[in-house]
Design an enzyme around this catalytic site. Structure first.
Site: not given
Ligand code: UDP
Length: 345
Positions: A23, A25, A49, A164, A168
């Site tokens: 992906g 990062i 990715g 989201y 997280k």
């Protein structure tokens, strides 16, 4: 291959596992560690990715790639034995992607992280772990500037965008829960807006979207009135910060903001990209409902307090934002030239 000297000055050849390593990062983390002489294993299901992101080092003798879903990857037990460090980057990200199927967000972002912790705590309590969280967890406080100790203000359940943030936040609590029972060297990083090569605009990210529009001479699509502001950090700086945090014992067990604190409005961003690209694209304002297909609450500000990052890592940004934009504009032009050439053949 020689042992690498890392940012802390120690010579140590690492075995690095990067979930989501194909992906945005993750691919930069892989590149950085290969350049340091470390050995890198990527596991990625290629849902968002792409092999293109790792094409530059795909054949490197110290790289292993596994196409697999982190929820089901059979190699995970072995990997946790030999890995010195894990960057758990496999996650569903991007506003459009999140809104399109919130179920996948919850499964991947929570169950995937839980699996990593469960196996790691059994197999290798010494492992260094970087667990990415997000500036989204600060929620809707209306504050212009976010410090790690700030309150978290999430909204009622009728807004999908918070799914989201909740996923997280669950990862952050998983990290805390597992640390209570093992010596895991976990650092939770709250990533703010990150930009750079390999980022796709497909799932909403504003910088690649605007650059592609400016280079193509199409209107730049500003959602809302464009007064909402963001601060953008170059991914090539982000990965250095993550590496330094992972090797710093003082950072273990900490939650750390990672990003840039130079904020600009989305309208200013659009104007800057048009200028740097020498483009004549107009700006087009679009309502959030039209952009995202549902009611959408945007953050007006998203600027990190990076004093903790700075004190833990001595980190300062190498990339100036204009240089990042110029680099991305150049890459977009080259990408289009290759595409046109291929189509023309
Ligand atoms: N945005 C925009 N036009 C686009 C894509 C995004 O105006 O084509 C806005 C979006 O509404 C948000 C900001 O740019 O206010 C950053 O969006 P992105 O999805 O990159 O990241 P976010 O900060 O929302 O996670």
């Amino acid at each position: 291959m020689n042992a690498s000297t890392n940012d802390t000055g120690t010579d140590r050849r690492l075995n690095v596992l990067i979930t989501g390593g194909a992906g945005f990062i993750g691919s930069h983390l892989a590149d950085m560690h290969l350049q340091k002489g470390d050995s890198v294993t990527i596991v990625d299901n290629l849902s968002t990715g792409s092999l293109r992101n790792i094409a530059g080092f795909r054949k490197h003798p110290d790289l292993q790639f596994h196409k697999a879903d982190i929820l089901y990857w059979e190699g995970i037990d072995d990997a946790m034995h030999w890995a010195d460090r894990v960057y758990h980057m496999a996650a569903v990200v991007g506003v459009k992607k999140v809104l399109s199927d919130p179920r996948v967000v919850m499964a991947t972002n929570i169950a995937g992280t839980e699996r990593i912790f469960r196996v790691a705590s059994r197999a290798n309590p010494d492992i260094e772990m970087i667990i990415p969280s997000s500036s989204e967890v600060y929620g809707f406080s209306g504050k212009p500037f976010f410090s790690e100790s700030d309150d978290i203000v999430l909204r009622p359940l009728d807004h999908h965008r918070w799914i989201y943030a909740v996923s997280k936040l669950a990862d952050e609590y998983l990290a805390m829960a597992y640390r209570k029972h093992s010596a895991a060297k976990v650092v939770v990083v709250r990533l703010f807006n990150t930009v750079g090569p390999n980022q796709t605009g497909r799932y909403g990210m504003v910088v690649p979207t605007f650059i592609s529009q400016a280079v193509a001479g199409e209107p730049l699509t500003i959602y809302g009135n464009g007064h909402q502001a963001r601060s953008f950090c170059d991914v090539r700086d982000t990965v250095v910060a993550l590496d330094r945090l992972a090797c710093n014992p003082q950072a273990q067990g900490e939650i750390v903001n990672v990003g840039s604190d130079a904020e600009r409005s989305i309208r200013e961003l659009a104007e800057l990209i048009v200028e740097r690209a020498g483009s004549s694209s107009p700006l087009r304002f679009i309502s959030y409902a039209d952009a995202y297909g549902e009611h959408f609450e945007d953050h007006m500000h998203r600027r990190p307090d990076i004093r903790k990052l700075h004190s833990l890592t001595g980190f300062w940004h190498h990339w100036q934002f204009n240089d990042t934009l110029d680099d991305l504009i150049l890459r977009e032009r080259e990408r289009r030239a290759v595409q046109d050439h291929t189509v023309g053949v």
